[in-house]
Design a protein around this motif. Sequence first.
Motif, PDB file in Angstrom:
ATOM      1  N   PRO A 122       0.831  -1.214   0.000  1.00  0.00           N
ATOM      2  CA  PRO A 122       0.000   0.000   0.000  1.00  0.00           C
ATOM      3  C   PRO A 122       0.867   1.265   0.000  1.00  0.00           C
ATOM      4  N   PRO A 123       0.605   2.196  -0.893  1.00  0.00           N
ATOM      5  CA  PRO A 123       1.387   3.456  -0.878  1.00  0.00           C
ATOM      6  C   PRO A 123       1.182   4.242   0.407  1.00  0.00           C
ATOM      7  N   GLU A 124       0.069   3.976   1.125  1.00  0.00           N
ATOM      8  CA  GLU A 124      -0.202   4.677   2.384  1.00  0.00           C
ATOM      9  C   GLU A 124       0.855   4.411   3.439  1.00  0.00           C
ATOM     10  N   LEU A 125       1.619   3.307   3.297  1.00  0.00           N
ATOM     11  CA  LEU A 125       2.687   3.040   4.270  1.00  0.00           C
ATOM     12  C   LEU A 125       3.745   4.141   4.243  1.00  0.00           C
ATOM     13  N   GLY A 126       3.747   4.918   3.195  1.00  0.00           N
ATOM     14  CA  GLY A 126       4.679   6.038   3.133  1.00  0.00           C
ATOM     15  C   GLY A 126       4.371   7.121   4.149  1.00  0.00           C
ATOM     16  N   ASN A 127       3.199   7.055   4.810  1.00  0.00           N
ATOM     17  CA  ASN A 127       2.865   8.029   5.848  1.00  0.00           C
ATOM     18  C   ASN A 127       3.497   7.691   7.192  1.00  0.00           C
ATOM     19  N   LEU A 128       4.112   6.512   7.303  1.00  0.00           N
ATOM     20  CA  LEU A 128       4.684   6.079   8.583  1.00  0.00           C
ATOM     21  C   LEU A 128       6.076   6.676   8.731  1.00  0.00           C
ATOM     22  N   THR A 129       6.125   7.948   8.955  1.00  0.00           N
ATOM     23  CA  THR A 129       7.407   8.667   8.924  1.00  0.00           C
ATOM     24  C   THR A 129       8.321   8.338  10.094  1.00  0.00           C
ATOM     25  N   ASN A 130       7.820   7.638  11.111  1.00  0.00           N
ATOM     26  CA  ASN A 130       8.672   7.220  12.229  1.00  0.00           C
ATOM     27  C   ASN A 130       9.156   5.781  12.072  1.00  0.00           C
ATOM     28  N   LEU A 131       8.813   5.153  10.963  1.00  0.00           N
ATOM     29  CA  LEU A 131       9.120   3.729  10.782  1.00  0.00           C
ATOM     30  C   LEU A 131      10.620   3.504  10.646  1.00  0.00           C
ATOM     31  N   ARG A 132      11.115   2.529  11.428  1.00  0.00           N
ATOM     32  CA  ARG A 132      12.523   2.137  11.362  1.00  0.00           C
ATOM     33  C   ARG A 132      12.706   0.750  10.738  1.00  0.00           C
ATOM     34  N   SER A 133      11.731  -0.144  10.935  1.00  0.00           N
ATOM     35  CA  SER A 133      11.842  -1.510  10.422  1.00  0.00           C
ATOM     36  C   SER A 133      10.563  -1.868   9.674  1.00  0.00           C
ATOM     37  N   LEU A 134      10.712  -2.293   8.422  1.00  0.00           N
ATOM     38  CA  LEU A 134       9.579  -2.737   7.617  1.00  0.00           C
ATOM     39  C   LEU A 134       9.941  -4.091   7.027  1.00  0.00           C
ATOM     40  N   ASP A 135       9.225  -5.133   7.476  1.00  0.00           N
ATOM     41  CA  ASP A 135       9.490  -6.487   6.995  1.00  0.00           C
ATOM     42  C   ASP A 135       8.206  -7.066   6.419  1.00  0.00           C
ATOM     43  N   LEU A 136       8.162  -7.156   5.102  1.00  0.00           N
ATOM     44  CA  LEU A 136       7.025  -7.733   4.386  1.00  0.00           C
ATOM     45  C   LEU A 136       7.453  -8.980   3.618  1.00  0.00           C
ATOM     46  N   SER A 137       8.547  -9.580   4.000  1.00  0.00           N
ATOM     47  CA  SER A 137       9.139 -10.684   3.255  1.00  0.00           C
ATOM     48  C   SER A 137       8.313 -11.957   3.360  1.00  0.00           C
ATOM     49  N   ASN A 138       8.579 -12.855   2.402  1.00  0.00           N
ATOM     50  CA  ASN A 138       8.007 -14.201   2.400  1.00  0.00           C
ATOM     51  C   ASN A 138       6.476 -14.167   2.408  1.00  0.00           C
ATOM     52  N   ASN A 139       5.934 -13.427   1.455  1.00  0.00           N
ATOM     53  CA  ASN A 139       4.493 -13.383   1.231  1.00  0.00           C
ATOM     54  C   ASN A 139       4.237 -13.613  -0.256  1.00  0.00           C
ATOM     55  N   ARG A 140       3.085 -13.143  -0.742  1.00  0.00           N
ATOM     56  CA  ARG A 140       2.762 -13.246  -2.164  1.00  0.00           C
ATOM     57  C   ARG A 140       2.539 -11.864  -2.772  1.00  0.00           C
ATOM     58  N   LEU A 141       3.238 -10.907  -2.269  1.00  0.00           N
ATOM     59  CA  LEU A 141       3.030  -9.530  -2.713  1.00  0.00           C
ATOM     60  C   LEU A 141       3.461  -9.355  -4.170  1.00  0.00           C
ATOM     61  N   THR A 142       2.749  -8.500  -4.862  1.00  0.00           N
ATOM     62  CA  THR A 142       3.029  -8.215  -6.272  1.00  0.00           C
ATOM     63  C   THR A 142       3.162  -6.710  -6.460  1.00  0.00           C
ATOM     64  N   GLY A 143       3.444  -6.336  -7.676  1.00  0.00           N
ATOM     65  CA  GLY A 143       3.562  -4.917  -7.979  1.00  0.00           C
ATOM     66  C   GLY A 143       4.965  -4.390  -7.770  1.00  0.00           C
ATOM     67  N   VAL A 144       5.076  -3.083  -7.622  1.00  0.00           N
ATOM     68  CA  VAL A 144       6.370  -2.416  -7.507  1.00  0.00           C
ATOM     69  C   VAL A 144       6.518  -1.804  -6.123  1.00  0.00           C
ATOM     70  N   ILE A 145       7.720  -1.355  -5.827  1.00  0.00           N
ATOM     71  CA  ILE A 145       7.942  -0.607  -4.585  1.00  0.00           C
ATOM     72  C   ILE A 145       7.351   0.783  -4.780  1.00  0.00           C
ATOM     73  N   PRO A 146       6.361   1.149  -3.986  1.00  0.00           N
ATOM     74  CA  PRO A 146       5.666   2.422  -4.243  1.00  0.00           C
ATOM     75  C   PRO A 146       6.583   3.621  -4.001  1.00  0.00           C
ATOM     76  N   PRO A 147       6.428   4.667  -4.806  1.00  0.00           N
ATOM     77  CA  PRO A 147       7.282   5.875  -4.639  1.00  0.00           C
ATOM     78  C   PRO A 147       7.051   6.575  -3.313  1.00  0.00           C
ATOM     79  N   GLU A 148       5.877   6.363  -2.689  1.00  0.00           N
ATOM     80  CA  GLU A 148       5.571   7.047  -1.432  1.00  0.00           C
ATOM     81  C   GLU A 148       6.491   6.625  -0.288  1.00  0.00           C
ATOM     82  N   LEU A 149       7.163   5.459  -0.406  1.00  0.00           N
ATOM     83  CA  LEU A 149       8.069   5.040   0.668  1.00  0.00           C
ATOM     84  C   LEU A 149       9.281   5.956   0.781  1.00  0.00           C
ATOM     85  N   ALA A 150       9.417   6.872  -0.138  1.00  0.00           N
ATOM     86  CA  ALA A 150      10.516   7.844  -0.050  1.00  0.00           C
ATOM     87  C   ALA A 150      10.412   8.709   1.201  1.00  0.00           C
TER      88      ALA A 150
END
Length: 1009
Positions: free
Chosen positions: A283-311
């Motif tokens: 979800p591009p909305e994860l880019g709103n988590l400006t205090n995030l230090r660790s993001l682990d979405l590994s070992n799933n069935r996710l598709t698509g691209v890395i959203p630009p909002e994670l910048a």
Amino acid sequence: MASSPFATFILLLMLWSFGHRLAAPAATLSREAVALLSLKADIVDETGHLDNWVDQTDAPTCSWNGVMCNASYAIVGLDISGMNLSGSLSPSIGQLNDLINVSVACNNFSGSLPIEITELANLHYLNISNNLFNGIFPRNISKLKSLQVLDAFNNNFTGELPLELSLLTSLRHLHLGGNFFTGVIHPQYGNIESLEYLALSGNGLTGRIPPQLGNLQKLEYLYIGYYNVFDGGIPAELGRLSNLVRLDVANSCLSGAIPPVLGSLSKLDSLFLQTNNLVGPIPPELGNLTNLRSLDLSNNRLTGVIPPELANLLKLELLNLFLNTLHGGIPSYIGDLPNLQVLTLWENRFEGPVPQHLGQNGQLLEVDLSSNYFTGPIPPDLCKGGNLKRLILLGNQFSGLIPTGLGSCPKLYRLRLGENQLNGPLPSGLLALSELSLLEAPSNNLSGILPEHIPMSSVLGSVDLSDNHFYGPLPSSIGNLGQVVDLHLSDNHFSGSIPQAIGQLRSLAKLSLSGNTLTGSIPLAISKCQSLTTLDLSRNQLDGEILVQLSDLNVLASLNLSRNHFSGPIPSSLAGMVTLTMADFSHNNLSGLIPDEGQFANFNHTSFDGNPMLCGKQVNCKALHLSNSTEVEEPKQSKSLIYGMSGLVVGLFILTVAAVVYVLRNERDKQFLWSLFKMNLLEKRWKLTAFERLDFNVNNVLDCLVDDNIIGKGGSGTVYKGLMPKGKMVAIKRLPAIRKGALDDDDFGFSAEMQTLGNIRHRHIVRLLGCCCNYDTNLLLYEYMPNGSLGELLHGPRGGSLNWVTRYRISVEAAMGLCYLHHDCTPMIVHRDVKSNNILLDSNYEAHVADFGLARTLHDAGKSESMSSVAGSYGYIAPEYAYTLKVNEKSDIYSFGVVLLELLTGKRPIEPEYGECVDIARWVQKQMLSKEGILEIVDGKMGLGSTSKQMQEALLLLKVALKCVADMPDQRPTMREVVQLLSDISKEHREHHITILASPPSPPDLICI
């Protein structure tokens, strides 16, 4: 003279005063002191932490260890955590009415939690974590109206979670992970609106995650993953938890998409959703988590691209997206993240170039982009800050030079660049890095010469530069790589002679120089490489005679000298090498008679083809007509002596058997001998130590030690089945007693198993109920496993009943148990006897790792420890352990790989059909040479079609198994990686309640030290 009345009064007064002082200590001992002494009476304190808890008035309770008082000298705190205490917790704790804080964490207390603890009306903090408490959690816990923190992590409580917990309105912290609670997460948890910390991980919870959890507005930490198997997905209501700092729902079989509303959790610093069944895009909305230090979405069935909002995630330190089906390129902003330390994107479908400014933040520790479709050059500044430790880029299409900065990367210890299109030389200084232990760059277009001056290296253990375009001579300074175990330089253009300095590589186990243009003879110094198991000098221009001294290589298993110009005979001494299982002398100029004894009797003609002057039973004799019938007759006197001695031995054996048969000719004699044995046992004093509440005693256990109850025998002891008075079945393992001072490698069993199983608890590790011991005998009492061991079932008459789904599930569950030992125990535990007979199956065929008689603890992962002898079972022992007596966790992984091959093939580790001195690992590797052979590997009893989905899954498991049985320890995955690889084989199986990681992480500030 008669005393006066006054004198008599004074005398009586003195006597009364003296008597009063004598009685004073008992009379004035406080109520709290009496309660604490009663508490101590039920505690086993072998290390003396509670020695100053004494029945004396001059020892005030406020000075006792672990006791805390307020200004009025009332006992308000009791902290006896981490004191190596055992026994039980006395009901007398309920008499300490003023207690506010209680911690008995990190001990070995067993039995039930006393209900009297619920009488402590002022209690704010209760920590009983990391013990052996069992039974049902107290149902009237709701009486503790002031309780704010309740931590019962890692015990043996059973049953459903008490609903009364929902009435604890003051509770700020609830941590019940690591028990055996079953049932569902009750919606009433959503009524504990003061809750700040909720951790229900590591249980057996099912159903859906209740949306009511979204009512916990003060919640900061939410741990509900690991072993829990939830239906459906993540409820969107969790997005209302505005104070949430950490959300961990990993390893929970979740499905569906990641709710975009999670992007509203503005305080979140860690989001762990790995190893689930999540689908859809990030979800591009994860880019709103400006205090995030660790993001682990590994070992799933996710598709698509890395959203630009994670910048926007400028605080991000860890980004794990591996094992998905993401595509596209790495956005340029990834290289701009100022705090990024870990970037792992392996096993996706990413493509295109990697941002060239990646690493300019100077913070990178680990980068793994392997098994994608990346192109272009490797970013030049990956080690700009000098912190990079791991760089894994293999299996892509990178081109250009290896960045020169890697040659001065001080902390780099693992570099894998294989299977790309890199060119140019190795960076100067790369072979001199003090921490580098693995250097792999095979199958590229690298060129140049090796450095003439290679400095002494203390840690470089594996070098693979094969299939490149390196040229020039092998420098004599190659002998400075003193710790190298695996040296692959094959398929290059090296020339000149093999330097004598090769003999300085005393740790070398595998040397491959094939496919070059090397000349001269085999250096005599190579006979000093006493750890060498594989020597491949094929496809060169070597000449001279084959060294007789090669027979000094006592552990050599594979020798390939084919396609050179060797002449003269094959040394007969090579035939006496019992370890040599593969040899190839083909296409040389050898002559003379081929030895036909020892291992040479098993080699076929292909090992000798292309040598017209060779003769022997393996090839047709073209030049020599030598008789093979020469035989030296033994002296008749020697033969007579041998026959006489043989007759005497046979006669004594027959007499012994007859005597035994006579004594045991009827049942009454058997019972008589058993009664004598039992009387002898009972003469000794028995001690029963229970790790949970037991409804039986020593006599009940001894009554079960009869031959009819034997269910297993092994090198570590005999196992009996025991039916206890209340119908409980247990398994009783009988071991010899420990001799004083006998805790070495060969006499470790009972102590090791007690110390190991007494301190670990895991769903897939067999549970130790207690032990009985006296001077002569030790008995370990386990939970009974009705379906016996995997080995017995797999190789017995019921082996055909194990279908693919069951075998796959067993592989994952056993891997999880071993993963717990390696990654979640401190210090780590190496089992040292992993085999199918030590994997036990309960009534549901759930796997449990057992038999810790050879287990050892290692304080440094990856560091080997020397043993005095080889321990383990033939067919499962890792090559480096057998040859060097050095063991680490990678030895267990090799053994587990053998177990995976057993599950896949249905065959034992050693079978006659493999050939002499060939085990299942070597047999499978041979079968892999043809498509037909690969299909023959899979056990036909499973009935898998050659093109079925399950056959494809089985072949994926085969791939994992082959990784585990790699010859070199560094080439084997970690146990955590094994679990991840196995779990990804079948997404469907994960929907059938297979969880992935070994255990939930301990909460940040509650870890036992």
